[in-house]
Design a protein around this motif. Structure first.
Motif, PDB file in Angstrom:
ATOM      1  N   THR A  62      14.710  33.720  40.562  1.00 54.18           N
ATOM      2  CA  THR A  62      15.514  33.071  39.525  1.00 54.18           C
ATOM      3  C   THR A  62      16.977  33.008  39.925  1.00 54.18           C
ATOM      4  O   THR A  62      17.493  33.875  40.630  1.00 54.18           O
ATOM      5  N   GLY A  63      17.660  31.998  39.439  1.00 53.21           N
ATOM      6  CA  GLY A  63      19.085  31.843  39.697  1.00 53.21           C
ATOM      7  C   GLY A  63      19.902  32.678  38.737  1.00 53.21           C
ATOM      8  O   GLY A  63      19.380  33.463  37.938  1.00 53.21           O
ATOM      9  N   THR A  64      21.224  32.474  38.806  1.00 56.81           N
ATOM     10  CA  THR A  64      22.116  33.265  37.955  1.00 56.81           C
ATOM     11  C   THR A  64      21.914  32.977  36.479  1.00 56.81           C
ATOM     12  O   THR A  64      22.235  33.804  35.624  1.00 56.81           O
ATOM     13  N   ASP A  65      21.391  31.786  36.154  1.00 55.70           N
ATOM     14  CA  ASP A  65      21.130  31.452  34.758  1.00 55.70           C
ATOM     15  C   ASP A  65      19.694  31.742  34.339  1.00 55.70           C
ATOM     16  O   ASP A  65      19.246  31.354  33.257  1.00 55.70           O
ATOM     17  N   GLY A  66      18.936  32.449  35.237  1.00 51.17           N
ATOM     18  CA  GLY A  66      17.563  32.813  34.923  1.00 51.17           C
ATOM     19  C   GLY A  66      16.548  31.722  35.162  1.00 51.17           C
ATOM     20  O   GLY A  66      15.344  31.915  34.904  1.00 51.17           O
ATOM     21  N   SER A  67      16.975  30.568  35.676  1.00 54.72           N
ATOM     22  CA  SER A  67      16.061  29.446  35.863  1.00 54.72           C
ATOM     23  C   SER A  67      15.232  29.607  37.133  1.00 54.72           C
ATOM     24  O   SER A  67      15.647  30.291  38.075  1.00 54.72           O
ATOM     25  N   PHE A  68      14.066  28.965  37.138  1.00 53.85           N
ATOM     26  CA  PHE A  68      13.210  29.027  38.322  1.00 53.85           C
ATOM     27  C   PHE A  68      12.414  27.734  38.432  1.00 53.85           C
ATOM     28  O   PHE A  68      12.256  26.969  37.465  1.00 53.85           O
ATOM     29  N   SER A  69      11.878  27.519  39.647  1.00 52.39           N
ATOM     30  CA  SER A  69      11.019  26.372  39.910  1.00 52.39           C
ATOM     31  C   SER A  69      10.040  26.770  40.994  1.00 52.39           C
ATOM     32  O   SER A  69      10.438  27.327  42.024  1.00 52.39           O
ATOM     33  N   VAL A  70       8.734  26.475  40.764  1.00 52.02           N
ATOM     34  CA  VAL A  70       7.713  26.835  41.727  1.00 52.02           C
ATOM     35  C   VAL A  70       6.548  25.850  41.588  1.00 52.02           C
ATOM     36  O   VAL A  70       6.316  25.296  40.500  1.00 52.02           O
ATOM     37  N   THR A  71       5.852  25.639  42.700  1.00 49.11           N
ATOM     38  CA  THR A  71       4.696  24.742  42.679  1.00 49.11           C
ATOM     39  C   THR A  71       3.433  25.537  42.416  1.00 49.11           C
ATOM     40  O   THR A  71       3.148  26.511  43.107  1.00 49.11           O
ATOM     41  N   ALA A  72       2.650  25.101  41.405  1.00 49.63           N
ATOM     42  CA  ALA A  72       1.409  25.785  41.050  1.00 49.63           C
ATOM     43  C   ALA A  72       0.507  24.808  40.316  1.00 49.63           C
ATOM     44  O   ALA A  72       0.901  23.693  39.976  1.00 49.63           O
ATOM     45  N   LYS A  88       5.354  41.315  34.833  1.00 53.97           N
ATOM     46  CA  LYS A  88       4.661  40.498  33.848  1.00 53.97           C
ATOM     47  C   LYS A  88       3.914  39.377  34.554  1.00 53.97           C
ATOM     48  O   LYS A  88       4.418  38.781  35.507  1.00 53.97           O
ATOM     49  N   GLU A  89       2.687  39.088  34.091  1.00 55.52           N
ATOM     50  CA  GLU A  89       1.879  38.008  34.645  1.00 55.52           C
ATOM     51  C   GLU A  89       1.690  36.920  33.585  1.00 55.52           C
ATOM     52  O   GLU A  89       1.405  37.212  32.425  1.00 55.52           O
ATOM     53  N   VAL A  90       1.868  35.651  34.028  1.00 53.86           N
ATOM     54  CA  VAL A  90       1.721  34.497  33.125  1.00 53.86           C
ATOM     55  C   VAL A  90       0.748  33.514  33.765  1.00 53.86           C
ATOM     56  O   VAL A  90       0.918  33.119  34.923  1.00 53.86           O
ATOM     57  N   THR A  91      -0.292  33.116  33.031  1.00 53.30           N
ATOM     58  CA  THR A  91      -1.277  32.140  33.525  1.00 53.30           C
ATOM     59  C   THR A  91      -0.779  30.721  33.250  1.00 53.30           C
ATOM     60  O   THR A  91      -0.359  30.399  32.127  1.00 53.30           O
ATOM     61  N   VAL A  92      -0.817  29.883  34.292  1.00 52.35           N
ATOM     62  CA  VAL A  92      -0.358  28.504  34.164  1.00 52.35           C
ATOM     63  C   VAL A  92      -1.370  27.695  33.348  1.00 52.35           C
ATOM     64  O   VAL A  92      -2.579  27.681  33.648  1.00 52.35           O
ATOM     65  N   THR A  93      -0.887  27.046  32.309  1.00 52.72           N
ATOM     66  CA  THR A  93      -1.727  26.156  31.483  1.00 52.72           C
ATOM     67  C   THR A  93      -1.341  24.705  31.780  1.00 52.72           C
ATOM     68  O   THR A  93      -0.783  24.410  32.844  1.00 52.72           O
TER      69      THR A  93
END
Length: 1011
Positions: A62-72, A88-93
């Motif tokens: 994550t960046g300084t503002d908490g943002s993220f980007s990932v391919t899934a 923490k685990e999060v399942t992609v919907t």
């Protein structure tokens, strides 16, 4: 036909490749860009949180503002992890934008606790274990683990001085033996018996203190004084991190002796009809204590660490540099520690390889003849100058035992280089049916290179009255050391190496069957320990004082007929073999009823041939009352558990490899054919029945949490009994060859109560207050001193040898009394002539009491209550921690005040201001008595730290913390000495005798940066 078959194969292959490509295209079409924001529980953006797609190599941060980007793709699992937060685990919907909240780790009854040969959740414990996290450890310019824990753990009595080269004394639940009531057994990252000097404080993740025998018995022969498990920081999967922490500090003396200055001492002598000798009185007004001290001591510390990992491995590496000046001039510590931890997983994570390496190199510069320097500085007359008019050191050698302390420091060197190499390689294999197999190999090598040099200046000191000033103990007396100085300078060098090789292998079975949970361990340990492998030598008669101890070959000792080369002590070298088998089982029914049992079988070569094996069992039960049905509808308790345990541990510390054997040594000379040849004779008798010292502990405990975990804590009551204490007996040579033998005899008991409470009275979005307090009460008592070679019930010891007090002792080992019991004269005031009176045993008074006969029991050195209280306040990014520590109910024998009250010698030696009301004719006013036994209780503001966190101040910088800290800000005490924190270790605790390294007050500024 072959052609057609080949064509068929090729056709099938083409079709298969086509299908695979279409499948991959379909998969790629399902993958999409997932974006979002990660925040903490207060909705503040969380920077530098690692995110990876489980089962793949895809990851991001994550960046300084908490943002993220990932391919899934739909169905993938995103794993979010960050130091100090729960994973923490999060399942992609089917959605593409997410807001993820991660929670900060908190200390609860379900936390993982490190125990011997494994881990356990706190709720499953049946024993008494206290866990201290890294951020809860003491702050300051600290190099020693003992000081990090001071006041943090109930029942652990830790005392330290200001000496940067002397570790703190650590006593857990009272002194367990009269032989070596010393430090607990340290285990670092699973490496048993590790030297704690190998670890930098900044690298510690947590410390688990195992206190009762149910927790420590798995370590058998080495656990009588408790076990401290140290876990260092490790990398996290999918998270790369670089951190720097550093501080700079200044230290000043916090308290001094209230000695007379020149005018005060002159007035005292005049009022008593006396005067200085012209040989001493040069019109000066010298503060000799200040002369041997630095006005300000500086220290700084720097720690750089790198950590990270992928799905199948983690790493952590650090480099630490620490430099600390002692407040006494010439004393300092310089240390560099490098550490590397690697965890690598293989074969679908079924096999884990762990490598732990650390190396510590330190250089300790000590004050030469430190105890003598402290004594001489305290008693030197202020009317004498430091230097003569020509710049040479002032001396008046007509005064017996009177030497310029600054000259001693300026004409001598004392240096030790210490290196600790610690390595461990562990393999953990997960087997079918819930089994896990571990093989741990470890190696530790410590090397101490020591050098001393005394210049030709010492040749002017008379050898007939240059005595040492040793710390008090049993059989310890002042001895002449002037002969060691030789002629034209003398030097000593030693280089000794200790090495320990350890193999540990154990099988663990974890199984849950319906409501039943079983964890069982069975293992084997082999340890080879070699100590004192090296040499020592000395030389004298050097051509120049500039050589120091660097080149002994330039000396010519053989030209000095009276000089004897110092080759070290007898029995310096030793080799010990230890072999152990151990087993433990933990059983749980419905997480409600808990049982633990363990046994360890230890064999050691240090004991007699008939008793080399010892057995150390333990058992513990616990009832988690909170799980009962009748507790379901109540709201008071969040958790409640009752514990009970019993176990036996052993002790073999304080004795050497050949303690149970017949030993020969040099015993004078004999005339042989015109030559005086060396004679050899027994110096120690053999004891084939020498066996393990055993400590049995019973423990009852309660763990609880109230009001939805707003308040949590524990209460423990224990009874610890040590039998078959190891002791060296002096007996007639007609009974035992050499007149000395080690044997088992006597017993000692400790009973106590420990209470720990934690609370968060205020928790809001911007402000919180958390507080933790622990208190412990311990009663120590010697229950027997009977042994095979002594049937007496008492031993007098601690003999400071003050003026006119030959054979006057301060303490006694006595059945029914504690270790450190004071036993001395009882002061009765003054007679009509102003002379000191003392009580006789029959109640009458006398000015001439009999040493040993007219003695009384006058209190003891061990504190009744220990207390530590920590408060942490947080307002947004600002935090303040205040830590208060206290000791209550102990006595201190202020032998320093007694000796510095010797008014009869005031024309030569300085005295304290408090002695002004005594007459110079009172030659016994300094006699050791209850007049100089003082209340050692104190409350100290031990530390206050104010810090501010700059969260994500710059790109790629996740946090900057700036803080200011102060140690030993003030102390509330009635004690009249320099400081009430007198050494509690060893057999002679609580004696202040002209050897106290001054305590300091520290001011520190530090910064921690995380990338």
């Amino acid at each position: 036909m072959g052609f057609n078959y080949t064509l068929f194969q090729r056709s099938c292959m083409c079709m298969l490749l086509l299908l695979i490509s279409q499948f991959n295209i379909a998969l790629a079409q399902n993958e999409r860009k997932i974006t979002g924001t990660v925040v903490d529980s207060e909705s503040i953006p969380a920077a530098r949180v690692s995110i990876f797609v489980k089962g793949t190599t895809k990851s991001t941060v994550t960046g300084t503002d908490g943002s993220f980007s990932v391919t899934a793709k739909t169905g993938d699992i995103l794993v979010f992890s960050s130091l100090g937060f729960n994973t923490k685990e999060v399942t992609v919907t089917d959605q593409s934008v997410y807001k993820v909240t991660i929670t900060q780790m908190t200390t609860t009854l379900s936390d993982v606790v490190v125990v011997g040969y494994g881990k356990s959740s706190r709720k499953a414990l049946t024993s008494s274990i206290t866990t201290i996290k890294a951020d809860e450890l003491n702050k300051g310019a600290i190099s020693d683990v003992g000081q990090l824990l001071q006041g943090k753990v109930a029942g652990v009595n830790i005392s330290s001085s200001g000496d940067p080269n002397k570790p703190a004394a650590v006593i857990l639940r009272g002194a367990s033996t009269v032989n070596s009531p010393g430090a607990p057994y340290y285990v670092i990252d699973g490496i048993p018996g590790a030297d704690i000097a190998a670890i930098a404080p900044a690298d510690i993740e947590s410390i688990d203190v195992l206190k009762d025998a149910a927790a420590t018995a798995i370590y058998g022969n080495r656990a009588a004084s408790g076990v401290i498990m140290v876990t260092t920081k490790r990398g996290a999967k999918g998270q790369s991190r670089i951190t720097y922490s550093g501080f700079g500090a200044i230290e000043n003396v916090s308290s001094t002796l209230d000695l007379m200055n020149a005018d005060q001492l002159r007035s005292f002598l005049t009022a008593n009809g006396s005067a200085f000798s012209p040989n001493d009185d040069k019109g000066a007004n010298t503060d000799w204590m200040k002369a041997i001290q630095r006005s300000t001591a500086y220290s700084h510390n720097h720690n750089l660490s790198f950590s990270g990992g992928s799905e199948h491995g983690t790493y952590s590496a650090s480099l630490n540099y620490f430099n600390k000046d002692g407040i006494l001039s010439e004393s300092s510590l310089n240390r560099i520690i490098g550490r590397l931890n690697i965890d690598q997983y293989a074969f679908n994570d079924k096999v884990k390889f762990s490598l732990n390496l650390s190396n510590s190199t330190s250089k300790s510069i000590n004050v030469p003849l430190q105890n003598i320097v402290l004594l001489q500085a305290a008693k030197h007359s202020p009317v004498s100058p430091l230097y003569n008019a020509d710049g040479t050191y002032f001396e008046n050698l007509n005064n017996t035992g009177y030497f310029n302390p600054l000259a001693i420091v300026g004409n001598a060197q004392d240096e030790t280089k210490y290196n600790v190499l610690l390595g461990g390689f562990n393999t953990e294999i997960k087997l079918p049916f819930g089994f896990t197999y571990n093989v741990n190999l470890s190696y530790q090598k410590t090397t101490a290179s020591h050098g001393e040099f005394y210049s030709s200046y010492f040749g002017k000191y008379p050898t007939s009255n240059f005595y040492n000033n040793p710390d008090p103990g049993i059989g310890i007396a002042h001895t002449l050391i002037g002969s060691l100085f030789g002629s034209n300078g003398s030097a000593l060098r030693s280089n000794y190496e200790n090495s320990t090789k350890t193999l540990e292998t154990f099988l663990t079975w974890n199984k849950k069957i319906n409501d039943h949970s079983i964890n069982a361990v069975i293992g084997y340990t082999y340890q080879d320990n070699v100590y004192g492998d090296g040499f020592q030598t000395s030389s004298t008669n050097f051509p120049s004082d500039n050589i120091g101890f660097s080149n002994l070959t330039l000396g010519n000792p053989y030209a000095i007929s009276s000089y004897r080369i110092n080759l070290g002590n007898d029995l310096t070298y030793g080799k010990i073999l230890m072999i152990s088998d151990f087993a433990r089982v933990n059983y749980s029914y419905k997480d409600k009823y808990l049982f633990q049992g363990s046994i360890r079988r230890d064999g050691s070569s240090v004991f007699g041939e008939n008793n080399q094996w010892g057995y150390f069992p333990s058992a513990g039960v616990a009832w988690r009352v909170i799980e009962e049905d009748f507790m379901k509808n109540q709201s008071l308790f969040s958790d409640l558990k009752i514990r009970a345990s019993y176990g036996v541990t052993g002790n073999s510390s304080g004795i050497g490899a050949y303690t149970g054997k017949l030993v020969y040594g040099i015993s004078g000379t004999y005339y042989n054919n015109g030559v005086q040849a060396a004679a050899y004779a027994p110096v120690q008798g053999s004891n084939p029945n020498l066996k393990w010292e055993r400590t049995a502990t019973k423990n009852l405990g309660v763990d609880f949490a109230l009001l939805k975990n707003k308040i949590s804590g524990s209460i423990d009551v224990y009874d610890k009994n040590t039998t078959d204490m190891l002791f060296r007996y002096s007996v007639s040579a007609s009974l035992v060859p050499g007149g000395s033998i080690w044997a088992n005899g006597g017993s000692i008991n400790n009973k106590g109560i420990e209470v720990s409470l934690s609370s968060s009275p205020v928790v809001s979005k911007d402000f919180s207050w958390s507080t933790t307090i622990n208190m412990a009460y311990n009663k120590n008592k010697i229950t027997s001193l009977k042994g095979p070679y002594a049937n007496g019930d008492s031993v007098r010891y601690s003999d400071p040898e003050g003026p006119g007090q030959t054979n006057a002792t301060l303490q006694i080992l006595k059945v029914g009394y504690p270790l450190g019991q004071f036993f001395s004269l009882k002061y009765a005031g003054k007679d009509a002539s102003g002379n000191s009176l003392f009580y006789k045993r029959d109640g009458s008074t006398t000015t001439t009491p009999a040493i040993g006969t007219d003695y009384f029991y006058l209190g003891n050195a061990q504190p009744k209550v220990l207390m530590g209280w920590s408060n942490t306040f947080k307002y947004k990014n600002l935090d303040l921690n205040i830590f208060i520590r206290g000791t209550f109910g102990n006595k201190i024998f202020n032998a320093t005040r007694a000796d510095l009250s010797y008014t009869a010698g005031a024309a030569i030696n300085n005295i304290l201001v408090s002695a002004a009301n005594d007459k110079i004719s009172d030659t016994r006013n300094s006699f050791y008595s209850d007049r100089y036994i003082e209340d050692g209780s104190y409350i100290r503001l031990d530390n206050a730290t104010l810090g501010y966190n700059f969260k994500s101040p710059f790109e790629k910088v996740s946090n900057i913390r700036v803080y200011a800290s102060t140690n030993n800000l003030f102390t509330i005490t009635k004690y009249k000495g320099i400081d009430p924190e007198i050494n509690q270790g060893g057999v002679a605790p609580g004696i202040d005798y002209n050897n106290f390294y001054p305590k300091t007050r520290t001011f520190l500024l530090g910064v921690n940066v995380s990338f």
